[in-house]
Design an enzyme around this catalytic site. Structure first.
Site, PDB file in Angstrom:
ATOM      1  N   ILE A 146       6.329 -13.964   2.100  1.00  0.00           N
ATOM      2  CA  ILE A 146       5.528 -14.935   2.850  1.00  0.00           C
ATOM      3  C   ILE A 146       5.511 -16.273   2.134  1.00  0.00           C
ATOM      4  CG2 ILE A 146       3.215 -15.435   3.734  1.00  0.00           C
ATOM      5  CD1 ILE A 146       2.797 -12.342   3.861  1.00  0.00           C
TER       6      ILE A 146
ATOM      7  N   VAL B  98       5.135  -6.563  -2.375  1.00  0.00           N
ATOM      8  CA  VAL B  98       6.361  -7.265  -1.997  1.00  0.00           C
ATOM      9  C   VAL B  98       6.066  -8.348  -0.954  1.00  0.00           C
ATOM     10  CG1 VAL B  98       8.655  -7.007  -0.972  1.00  0.00           C
ATOM     11  CG2 VAL B  98       7.780  -5.236  -2.512  1.00  0.00           C
ATOM     12  N   CYS B  99       5.152  -8.046  -0.039  1.00  0.00           N
ATOM     13  CA  CYS B  99       4.898  -8.939   1.098  1.00  0.00           C
ATOM     14  C   CYS B  99       4.580 -10.387   0.703  1.00  0.00           C
ATOM     15  CB  CYS B  99       3.775  -8.377   1.963  1.00  0.00           C
ATOM     16  SG  CYS B  99       4.135  -6.738   2.653  1.00  0.00           S
ATOM     17  N   PRO B 100       3.690 -10.633  -0.258  1.00  0.00           N
ATOM     18  CA  PRO B 100       3.376 -12.034  -0.548  1.00  0.00           C
ATOM     19  C   PRO B 100       4.556 -12.822  -1.116  1.00  0.00           C
ATOM     20  CG  PRO B 100       2.331 -10.580  -2.156  1.00  0.00           C
ATOM     21  CD  PRO B 100       2.847  -9.714  -1.038  1.00  0.00           C
TER      22      PRO B 100
END
Length: 200
Positions: free
Chosen positions: A76, A71-73
Site C-alpha cells: 500500500i 506484507v500489506c502495508p
C-alpha cells in the site's frame, strides 16, 4: 457518531461459477464506502465511491487480505509512493480489502507509512465485490493479493494475483499499464521509451 452501514454495492458480476474474472471481462459495477482521510471530523474521513466516478478513465484496483498485517502495508505504501506515476498516465488507483471503513481509519492512524495515503481505501465489508471478481481465498475467505488494470471502456486488461505471503511489484503494474496504453505489440520486458514491435 454515524454507525457503520452495510455496503450495498451495485454489482453486475459475470456468472460466479466461472471463477475469477479475467482479461476481456467487464469490471463489476460497485458503490462502496471508503476511507479517504484521517485528520478530519469522523464522518468527513469517509466517502462513498462508485465505479461511475471513473467512467472513461484507466483504473488500477488492488486488493489485500487484511488490515493490521505485515506484507500489506509495504504494498500500500509503495502504491502511494508511485501514485504520481499513475496520475501522469491518467490512471486512478483504488485499494481495497474486506475490512470496515473504521478499521481502515484505525490502521491508517496507527501505521506511520499509511498516514499520508492519497488514494481511497475501499471497504468491501460484505465481500460482494471480491466475490464478483472471484478473488476470495478458498480457505481463509479473505481477498487474494489481486491487481486489475481496467481500461476506459471498463474492460479488464491485466490481472495479477499473488499468494497471501508474497507482495506484488508496483513497478510491474506501471510497466504493464505503459504497455497497454501504447495499443501496440510490446515484447518481453518492454519498458516505456523502448521500441514496440512492428509487423511487416
Amino acid at each position: 457518531m454515524s454507525q457503520q452501514t452495510p455496503n450495498q454495492p451495485n454489482l453486475t458480476p459475470s456468472n460466479p461459477a466461472r471463477g475469477m474474472l479475467t482479461i476481456g471481462d467487464k469490471f463489476p459495477a460497485f458503490k462502496l464506502e471508503a476511507t479517504v482521510a484521517i485528520d478530519k471530523k469522523l464522518d468527513d474521513n469517509f466517502k462513498v465511491i462508485s465505479s461511475d466516478d471513473f467512467k472513461g478513465k484507466w483504473r488500477v484496483h488492488f486488493f489485500w487480505p487484511l488490515d493490521f498485517t505485515f506484507v500489506c502495508p509495504t504494498e500500500i505504501a509503495e502504491f502511494n509512493n508511485q501514485l504520481g506515476q499513475f496520475k501522469d498516465r491518467g490512471a486512478a488507483v483504488l485499494g481495497a480489502s474486506c475490512d470496515s471503513k473504521f478499521v481502515h481509519l484505525a490502521w491508517r492512524k496507527e501505521h506511520p507509512e499509511l498516514k499520508k495515503l492519497q488514494f481511497p481505501m475501499l471497504s468491501d465489508y460484505q465481500k460482494h465485490l471480491c466475490e464478483a471478481l472471484g478473488i476470495l481465498h478458498k480457505q481463509a475467505g479473505v481477498p487474494l493479493r489481486a491487481t486489475f488494470i481496467v481500461d476506459p471502456e471498463n474492460t479488464i486488461r491485466w490481472v495479477d494475483v499473488c499468494d497471501l505471503s508474497v507482495g506484488r511489484s508496483v513497478k510491474e503494474v506501471i510497466r504493464v499499464l505503459d504497455a497497454l496504453q501504447t495499443g501496440e505489440l510490446c515484447p518481453c520486458g518492454w519498458e516505456k521509451g523502448k521500441d514496440t514491435l512492428k509487423v511487416a
